[in-house]
Design a protein around this motif. Structure first.
Motif, PDB file in Angstrom:
ATOM      1  N   GLY A   1       3.768 -18.928 -12.297  1.00 36.08           N
ATOM      2  CA  GLY A   1       4.070 -17.504 -12.405  1.00 36.08           C
ATOM      3  C   GLY A   1       2.810 -16.660 -12.532  1.00 36.08           C
ATOM      4  O   GLY A   1       1.855 -17.043 -13.200  1.00 36.08           O
ATOM      5  N   THR A   2       2.808 -15.522 -11.850  1.00 35.95           N
ATOM      6  CA  THR A   2       1.680 -14.594 -11.904  1.00 35.95           C
ATOM      7  C   THR A   2       2.121 -13.371 -12.678  1.00 35.95           C
ATOM      8  O   THR A   2       2.796 -12.499 -12.140  1.00 35.95           O
ATOM      9  CB  THR A   2       1.260 -14.209 -10.477  1.00 35.95           C
ATOM     10  OG1 THR A   2       1.039 -15.406  -9.733  1.00 35.95           O
ATOM     11  CG2 THR A   2      -0.012 -13.391 -10.484  1.00 35.95           C
ATOM     12  N   TYR A   3       1.813 -13.311 -13.951  1.00 39.60           N
ATOM     13  CA  TYR A   3       2.238 -12.211 -14.809  1.00 39.60           C
ATOM     14  C   TYR A   3       1.215 -12.011 -15.918  1.00 39.60           C
ATOM     15  O   TYR A   3       0.407 -12.900 -16.194  1.00 39.60           O
ATOM     16  CB  TYR A   3       3.633 -12.469 -15.370  1.00 39.60           C
ATOM     17  CG  TYR A   3       3.782 -13.753 -16.152  1.00 39.60           C
ATOM     18  CD1 TYR A   3       3.864 -14.980 -15.513  1.00 39.60           C
ATOM     19  CD2 TYR A   3       3.838 -13.735 -17.540  1.00 39.60           C
ATOM     20  CE1 TYR A   3       3.990 -16.149 -16.239  1.00 39.60           C
ATOM     21  CE2 TYR A   3       3.969 -14.905 -18.267  1.00 39.60           C
ATOM     22  CZ  TYR A   3       4.048 -16.106 -17.604  1.00 39.60           C
ATOM     23  OH  TYR A   3       4.166 -17.265 -18.318  1.00 39.60           O
TER      24      TYR A   3
ATOM     25  N   ILE B   1      12.571 -16.831 -15.123  1.00 37.55           N
ATOM     26  CA  ILE B   1      12.059 -17.061 -13.767  1.00 37.55           C
ATOM     27  C   ILE B   1      11.596 -18.496 -13.609  1.00 37.55           C
ATOM     28  O   ILE B   1      11.983 -19.198 -12.668  1.00 37.55           O
ATOM     29  CB  ILE B   1      10.862 -16.128 -13.484  1.00 37.55           C
ATOM     30  CG1 ILE B   1      11.288 -14.671 -13.605  1.00 37.55           C
ATOM     31  CG2 ILE B   1      10.286 -16.414 -12.118  1.00 37.55           C
ATOM     32  CD1 ILE B   1      10.152 -13.707 -13.466  1.00 37.55           C
ATOM     33  N   ASN B   2      10.760 -18.937 -14.539  1.00 38.02           N
ATOM     34  CA  ASN B   2      10.151 -20.249 -14.368  1.00 38.02           C
ATOM     35  C   ASN B   2      11.175 -21.355 -14.514  1.00 38.02           C
ATOM     36  O   ASN B   2      11.080 -22.392 -13.853  1.00 38.02           O
ATOM     37  CB  ASN B   2       8.993 -20.419 -15.355  1.00 38.02           C
ATOM     38  CG  ASN B   2       7.850 -19.478 -15.013  1.00 38.02           C
ATOM     39  OD1 ASN B   2       7.716 -19.065 -13.868  1.00 38.02           O
ATOM     40  ND2 ASN B   2       7.043 -19.115 -15.996  1.00 38.02           N
ATOM     41  N   LEU B   3      12.179 -21.140 -15.365  1.00 41.12           N
ATOM     42  CA  LEU B   3      13.249 -22.130 -15.482  1.00 41.12           C
ATOM     43  C   LEU B   3      14.005 -22.241 -14.153  1.00 41.12           C
ATOM     44  O   LEU B   3      14.220 -23.338 -13.633  1.00 41.12           O
ATOM     45  CB  LEU B   3      14.205 -21.727 -16.606  1.00 41.12           C
ATOM     46  CG  LEU B   3      15.427 -22.640 -16.780  1.00 41.12           C
ATOM     47  CD1 LEU B   3      14.990 -24.011 -17.285  1.00 41.12           C
ATOM     48  CD2 LEU B   3      16.440 -22.041 -17.726  1.00 41.12           C
ATOM     49  N   ALA B   4      14.378 -21.087 -13.586  1.00 44.17           N
ATOM     50  CA  ALA B   4      15.141 -21.103 -12.332  1.00 44.17           C
ATOM     51  C   ALA B   4      14.338 -21.765 -11.222  1.00 44.17           C
ATOM     52  O   ALA B   4      14.864 -22.568 -10.444  1.00 44.17           O
ATOM     53  CB  ALA B   4      15.527 -19.684 -11.942  1.00 44.17           C
ATOM     54  N   LYS B   5      13.038 -21.453 -11.182  1.00 41.19           N
ATOM     55  CA  LYS B   5      12.219 -22.033 -10.112  1.00 41.19           C
ATOM     56  C   LYS B   5      12.096 -23.537 -10.264  1.00 41.19           C
ATOM     57  O   LYS B   5      12.167 -24.280  -9.286  1.00 41.19           O
ATOM     58  CB  LYS B   5      10.823 -21.399 -10.131  1.00 41.19           C
ATOM     59  CG  LYS B   5      10.792 -20.021  -9.499  1.00 41.19           C
ATOM     60  CD  LYS B   5       9.449 -19.387  -9.681  1.00 41.19           C
ATOM     61  CE  LYS B   5       8.579 -19.491  -8.447  1.00 41.19           C
ATOM     62  NZ  LYS B   5       7.289 -18.822  -8.651  1.00 41.19           N
ATOM     63  N   SER B   6      11.924 -23.997 -11.488  1.00 42.38           N
ATOM     64  CA  SER B   6      11.772 -25.434 -11.708  1.00 42.38           C
ATOM     65  C   SER B   6      13.063 -26.161 -11.374  1.00 42.38           C
ATOM     66  O   SER B   6      13.037 -27.261 -10.811  1.00 42.38           O
ATOM     67  CB  SER B   6      11.386 -25.721 -13.156  1.00 42.38           C
ATOM     68  OG  SER B   6      10.095 -25.245 -13.401  1.00 42.38           O
ATOM     69  N   ILE B   7      14.205 -25.548 -11.738  1.00 40.39           N
ATOM     70  CA  ILE B   7      15.487 -26.183 -11.431  1.00 40.39           C
ATOM     71  C   ILE B   7      15.661 -26.308  -9.923  1.00 40.39           C
ATOM     72  O   ILE B   7      16.091 -27.333  -9.405  1.00 40.39           O
ATOM     73  CB  ILE B   7      16.639 -25.384 -12.079  1.00 40.39           C
ATOM     74  CG1 ILE B   7      16.608 -25.579 -13.593  1.00 40.39           C
ATOM     75  CG2 ILE B   7      17.980 -25.825 -11.519  1.00 40.39           C
ATOM     76  CD1 ILE B   7      17.663 -24.815 -14.340  1.00 40.39           C
TER      77      ILE B   7
ATOM     78  N   LYS C   1       4.626 -23.205 -20.119  1.00 45.99           N
ATOM     79  CA  LYS C   1       3.995 -22.836 -18.857  1.00 45.99           C
ATOM     80  C   LYS C   1       4.700 -23.510 -17.695  1.00 45.99           C
ATOM     81  O   LYS C   1       4.829 -22.952 -16.627  1.00 45.99           O
ATOM     82  CB  LYS C   1       2.524 -23.234 -18.870  1.00 45.99           C
ATOM     83  CG  LYS C   1       1.696 -22.528 -19.915  1.00 45.99           C
ATOM     84  CD  LYS C   1       1.460 -21.075 -19.555  1.00 45.99           C
ATOM     85  CE  LYS C   1       0.983 -20.307 -20.772  1.00 45.99           C
ATOM     86  NZ  LYS C   1       1.191 -18.887 -20.673  1.00 45.99           N
ATOM     87  N   ASP C   2       5.117 -24.745 -17.887  1.00 45.42           N
ATOM     88  CA  ASP C   2       5.697 -25.500 -16.789  1.00 45.42           C
ATOM     89  C   ASP C   2       7.051 -26.042 -17.229  1.00 45.42           C
ATOM     90  O   ASP C   2       7.133 -26.842 -18.155  1.00 45.42           O
ATOM     91  CB  ASP C   2       4.744 -26.652 -16.420  1.00 45.42           C
ATOM     92  CG  ASP C   2       5.254 -27.401 -15.202  1.00 45.42           C
ATOM     93  OD1 ASP C   2       6.228 -26.934 -14.593  1.00 45.42           O
ATOM     94  OD2 ASP C   2       4.666 -28.446 -14.865  1.00 45.42           O
TER      95      ASP C   2
END
Lengths: 316, 435, 416
Positions: free
Chosen positions: A213-215, C246-252, C219-220
């Motif tokens: 993520g870029t934030y 966001i990062n949860l949805a992307k990783s899933i 982070k990941d």
């Protein structure tokens, strides 16, 4: 169980190598100049933003190429017109200066790019999964990150080992004063080191931006972990930083996979923990909850018992 | 008794008398300030009291002991948590006057500082800084996990009015809380000042400047560092106690690394080389945080710029800028500086207005609604959809910067002239007392 | 300390005294907005300020209250989603004369504000303030810890999860559910509600995971996604917001599970754009509001006006408008802006929102009752996308006003 181990291993490796990419630059700077660059994560973030801006105009690969160069240049300028000025006042003002730069970078990024997370995306070729193992996909992009990190590691190592520049750098790590006396332009070496170090952080930012993520918050938190890597690994030791990065990457990933808490251990000994038990919350906290805490514990313990770190040669 | 010692003694009597007057002035200012401000002013003043005590405590480490800590908010926070738990106990009937809360917070900070300091002060420099950072991260993370003492994300709150009244003093309105904070501010400052002048404080200076030499004359630098650290932890805890009374809540954000960073900023911007430096820093930062943040969203950017500017251009902080004039003052040449300074202010103001306006216009263009093109900059209505303000303020900034280049040598020359040392002037003795 | 230092102190204090703004004149109402205006969560906070400003200019500014045109002064204060910082700002707001406090994110902040206002209003009866909370939805705020001075202008976690489980219950193919959330009061409340309602409505669904992770620090999310995959969950329920969402949805998406995601904060503020492709056919959001399609012409007009004024930004929270509309009606009903009278006027107040919904402020616990929408993250067939990405949400079903009224344990202490 087996698949968990394999995947934790892979994920831990990717994360650990990214940490290494970040901390290699930090180690380089720290060992040459004695400055722990607190703004290092800030440069990482800055590069992700630059890479985003370039990628929407020219494409991902140009971003990956130019963003680290721009950031490296900015880093060199920060050294030339900032750090060098405070250098004469000693290490504490240097640390404080880099702290200020970190603070400013975070504000600057928000000022220029706004506060939303940006849609900095992977390129088409790197979309999709590389292979499927036990029903889980392993993204191509992660393999790409892995390869980039390893390549950089090899390049760095060979430069340090087999070139004249590497010789000077290694000498400067051990005996900074002598190098100056031998007639090398120490201020120039410092400036280049700082530039190269921040450019390495820049590479990490440009490749991590699409996945992590870029934030504006992407630097905070990561900065702390980087210091842990550098200090745990030992001052001036690229190998130490490498081992420490992998260790922390793996420990953090595995810890998330484990839900056990101390109460489970007690249960094995037939001690049942209830809400009335003294310090109840400590015993039921699961390992996955405390995962982010472990690196700091490792650092403090290392500093107390061996301030030179895992493979470091000197203390400061 | 030689002539010289007699002079010195007479000198010290005069100085002591002067010092007493100064403390009196300080007390009167603290008492009188609320009379000239609004409600909001009193709120800010109370914040300044807390911030000042904490920043002064921090500077016992950084300025006087040469130890850079990235985690001093831990002691502030622990003192605060202890105080809030004490307030709860008092609410449940334990008869302790709540005005003494900061003392309790201080004791808690002292114990915590002793436990942690016993190993973290073994080394100074980067090792110390990093241990302090690691500990801060650990404590901040624990504060979220250990709910029974720290209350998790929500923190712990209490009520300051539940305890027995202290001679009819219940701390209900904000003004009473201010006087409570002001009294503790005064007491803590007085104590910290005398600590810095005590043998322990002097030895801390010695260890800061050269630990090896201190060791050669028979002192253990680690012990000296520990004493400074514990004392500093105590006063940080006192500040935490005042905070707990004022806000009746303490959370993990009182002890995280951001809070630790803020106090460092305050001390450094104010000037770590002077006893009053951190107070100046605390005042400036609190005003930025309250007043300036109400005016512009960019206040954090300005804080960052101010900080970097201080580190690069005025390493002795804002106080240092003022103290640069002691020699001129003793030479009775301050008046000669007024004219060149006024001259210097001209391009400086121009550059300041120009740069700030450009930043504000840029941010306004990004954030504000379309069509909302007018904004107020320094009492001037500006329409940012036209080219005029952009060009105008750019020119103003450039003009200001160019002007500064011309004027600075002039100012420097007159400053040098005003500061020309008269050999063995009073100033040398005076300066020494403020190191 | 010598003379110069004291001169300095004196000068500093003079500057202080001169610099303080004077409290506003009477006749106007001061509304303060406390949220994150800087730092990692500033995107939401800044958007909230924008929307609140617009709603106030449409529904409050110039409104006729007791024969006079209302004037509003708006203060945006930076609370950094942090209870301590927010209380500092609350005190600043009140001492500058603010009587109405709007706040959006952070249940821990909400608890702190409620506690502080309880004390403040008791100690200063002639200088009270009301708290209009339109985003911190820990159910205990209108349950066990309810307060007379607090009004929740959003469905609380229980109501949202109840609606979410409604949608899930309608899908018999779902057999296994995984719950993941941020480790603080809100995340815990979400998890508790999900378990409770799933057990009630669909006891056959097995809960294969109940995970809390540190807020804003991960982070990941790949290791978490791996856990979800291994659990063979058909559906993931989460209350995550911001970068954590966001990062949860992307990783899933990256790990390739078939699980769909049900959540409550997954549109706007960069999320729709970044989730993008990976959320299609997977991501469902439960929230109030009519994003696509806009229900009524008035609502479409309001949106178009807002978007024309703020191009490049989105209108995210419809409930902001509800809150402001309701406050305006309460002013009229109370015949003034005195916080106590307005609080009493708000109780039981029922209005029709600009988007045609019936909403009501329940007197018992100050919890607004409202219908909720289940929306899908889509790319096509929508007028209002988010983040200029083409992606947005479209209503797939509605949980009516009546069927989402949950009981409350609130026992309110009234100041009368």
């Amino acid at each position: 169980m087996f698949e968990t181990i394999i995947f934790s291993l892979l994920n831990g490796l990717v994360y650990g190598l990214l940490l290494f990419l970040l901390s290699s630059g930090l180690t380089l700077i720290f060992s040459m100049m004695g400055v722990l660059n607190l703004a290092h994560a800030g440069f990482y973030m800055l590069s992700a933003y630059f890479a985003y801006s370039i990628s929407i105009h020219l494409g991902f690969w140009y971003g990956l190429l130019f963003a680290p160069l721009i950031v490296g240049f900015i880093g060199a300028m920060v050294e030339r017109y900032g750090l060098r000025k405070v250098h004469k006042f000693g290490h504490v003002p240097e640390l404080i200066f880099t702290f200020g730069v970190a603070f400013l970078l975070e504000e600057l990024v928000q000022f220029v790019w706004g506060r939303n997370q940006l849609a900095y995306n992977k390129p088409e070729i790197l979309e999709g999964s590389l292979f499927t193992l036990f029903g889980a996909d392993f993204p191509i992009y992660k393999m790409f990150m892995l390869i980039v990190s390893v390549v950089i590691f090899i390049i760095l190592l060979s430069v340090l080992k087999y070139t004249r520049t590497g010789l000077i750098i290694r000498a400067a790590v051990g005996h900074p004063n002598v190098v100056g006396m031998l007639g090398h332009n120490v201020p120039l070496i410092f400036m280049v080191t700082f530039g190269v170090g921040t450019a390495l952080a820049g590479i990490a930012g440009a490749i991590a931006g699409p996945v992590l993520g870029t934030y504006p918050g992407m630097a905070s938190g990561l900065g702390g972990i980087m210091f842990v890597v550098v200090i745990f690994g030992g001052l001036g030791s690229l190998g130490g930083a490498f081992i420490a990065s992998l260790m922390i990457g793996l420990i953090q990933t595995f810890a998330i996979a484990i839900d056990a808490s101390l109460s489970d251990v007690f249960l094995l000994m037939d001690i049942v923990i209830t809400e009335q038990t003294f310090m109840y919350d400590i015993w039921v906290t699961s390992l996955s909850q405390v995962a982010p805490l472990i690196p700091y514990l490792m650092m403090v313990v290392m500093l107390i018992f061996r301030p030179a770190g895992l493979m470091g040669a000197r203390e400061s | 008794m030689s002539h010289l010692t007699r002079i010195c003694r007479a000198e010290s009597v005069v100085r002591k008398k002067r010092l007493r007057i100064l403390w009196l002035c300080f007390a009167v200012i603290l008492l009188a300030l609320p009379l000239v401000t609004s409600n909001f002013g009193i709120t800010i003043l109370t914040q300044i009291c807390v911030a000042s005590v904490f920043a002064l405590a921090y500077n016992m480490l950084l300025g006087q002991g040469g130890m850079l800590s990235f985690g001093h908010a831990v002691y502030f926070g622990l003192g605060g948590y202890a105080s809030i738990h004490l307030m709860e106990l008092v609410g449940n009937g334990v008869p302790v006057p709540l005005v003494l809360t900061p003392l309790f917070g201080g004791l808690f900070g002292l114990i915590a500082a002793f436990l942690i300091g016993s190993f973290s002060t073994r080394r100074a420099g980067t090792v110390f800084a990093m241990i302090s950072f690691g500990i801060a991260e650990l404590v901040a993370a624990s504060a979220i996990i250990l709910v029974s003492f720290f209350g998790g994300e929500e923190g712990v709150s209490s009520d300051r009015t539940m305890g027995p009244a202290f001679f009819g003093y219940e701390m209900i309105p904000q003004i009473e809380v201010y006087y409570f904070a002001a009294v503790w501010f005064f007491l803590a400052t007085y104590a910290m000042y005398h600590f810095s002048r005590s043998p322990a404080g002097r030895l801390a200076n010695a260890v800061r400047d050269n630990a090896e030499r201190t060791q050669f004359i028979g002192y253990n630098p680690q012990k000296i560092r520990l004493v400074s650290f514990v004392a500093s932890g105590f006063f940080a805890g006192v500040a935490g106690g005042i905070f707990a009374i004022q806000y009746e809540i303490v959370t993990d954000s009182n002890l995280n690394t951001a809070a630790s960073g803020l106090v460092m900023l305050q001390a450094y911007i104010g000037g770590i080389g002077y006893f009053v430096g951190p107070v100046i820093g605390a005042i400036v930062m609190t005003l930025l945080n309250t007043v300036v943040s109400g005016v512009t969203d960019l206040w954090l950017l300005y804080t960052g710029l101010l900080f970097i500017g201080t580190v690069l251009l005025a390493p002795n902080g804002l106080t240092g800028l003022i103290m640069m004039h002691t020699d001129a003052y003793h030479n009775r040449k301050l008046a000669t500086l007024i004219k060149p300074y006024l001259l210097g202010m001209l391009p400086l103001t121009a550059a300041f207005i120009g740069v700030v306006s450009l930043l504000e216009m840029f941010s306004h263009r990004n954030e504000a609604a379309v069509g909302d093109d007018s904004m107020l900059l320094f009492y001037i209505d500006v329409d940012i959809s036209t080219w005029f303000p952009w060009v105008g303020f750019t020119l103003l900034s450039l003009l200001g910067l160019a002007g500064l280049r011309v004027v600075i040598p002039v100012v420097r020359a007159s400053w040098d002239a005003a500061n020309e040392m008269q050999i063995l002037s009073n100033s040398t003795i005076n300066n020494e007392s403020d190191s | 300390m010598n003379k110069l230092n004291v001169m300095l102190l004196g000068a500093g204090s003079l500057v202080l005294a001169a610099g303080f703004p004077v409290v506003a004149q009477a006749g106007t109402v001061k509304i303060a907005y406390i949220d994150a205006l800087s730092g990692p969560f500033a995107a939401t906070g800044q958007a909230g300020a924008r929307e609140l400003r617009h709603a106030i200019s449409k529904f409050l500014e110039g409104k006729e209250v007791a024969g006079e045109k209302l004037e509003v002064e708006f203060l945006a204060l930076d609370g950094k989603i942090n209870p301590k910082e927010s209380l500092v700002q609350l005190q600043n707001a009140i001492s500058q004369g603010a009587e109405y406090i709007f706040h959006n994110s952070g249940s821990s902040v909400a608890h702190a504000i409620v506690g502080a206002l309880e004390k403040h209003n008791k100690r200063n009866p002639d200088n009270r303030a009301l708290y209009l909370n339109y985003g911190a939805i820990d159910p205990s705020l209108t349950g066990s810890k309810c307060s007379f001075w607090h009004f929740m202008i959003d469905a609380n976690v229980d109501m949202k999860v109840n609606a979410m489980v409604d949608a899930i219950a309608a899908k018999p193919e779902i057999k296994k559910a995984y719950i993941i959330g941020q480790d603080y009061s809100f995340g815990k409340a979400f998890s508790a509600a999900a378990k409770r309602y799933l057990a009630q409505r669909r006891p056959d669904i097995e809960i294969v995971g109940d995970q809390l992770h540190p807020i804003g620090k991960v982070k990941d999310f790949a290791p978490y996604a791996q856990k979800i995959l291994r659990s063979q969950a058909d559906v993931v329920l989460t209350g995550n917001w911001g970068a954590d969402m966001i990062n949860l949805a992307k990783s899933i998406k990256d790990i390739g599970t078939q699980a769909s995601i049900y959540t409550i904060y997954a549109y706007g503020a960069g999320i729709s754009g970044v989730v993008g492709e990976s959320g299609l056919g997977k991501l469902s959001v439960v929230a109030q509001g009519h994003i696509n399609p806009a229900n009524t012409p008035e609502w479409a007009l309001y949106k178009d006006e807002f978007l024309a004024k703020h191009p490049g930004n989105d209108l995210i929270n419809e409930r902001t408008v509800y809150g402001v509309q309701m406050l305006g009606e309460a002013f009229v009903k109370a015949g003034g802006t005195d916080p106590l009278k307005v609080a009493l006027a708000l109780e039981g107040l029922e209005i029709t929102t600009v988007s045609g919904d019936k909403v009501m402020m329940r007197a018992k616990d100050h919890q607004m009752q409202m219908p909720l929408q289940v929306m899908a993250h889509v790319k096509d067939g929508i007028k209002y996308d988010f983040d200029q990405s083409g992606y947005g949400v479209r209503t797939t079903s509605t949980v009516a006003f009546e069927s989402n009224q949950l009981d409350s344990v609130c026992e309110m202490q009234r100041p009368l």
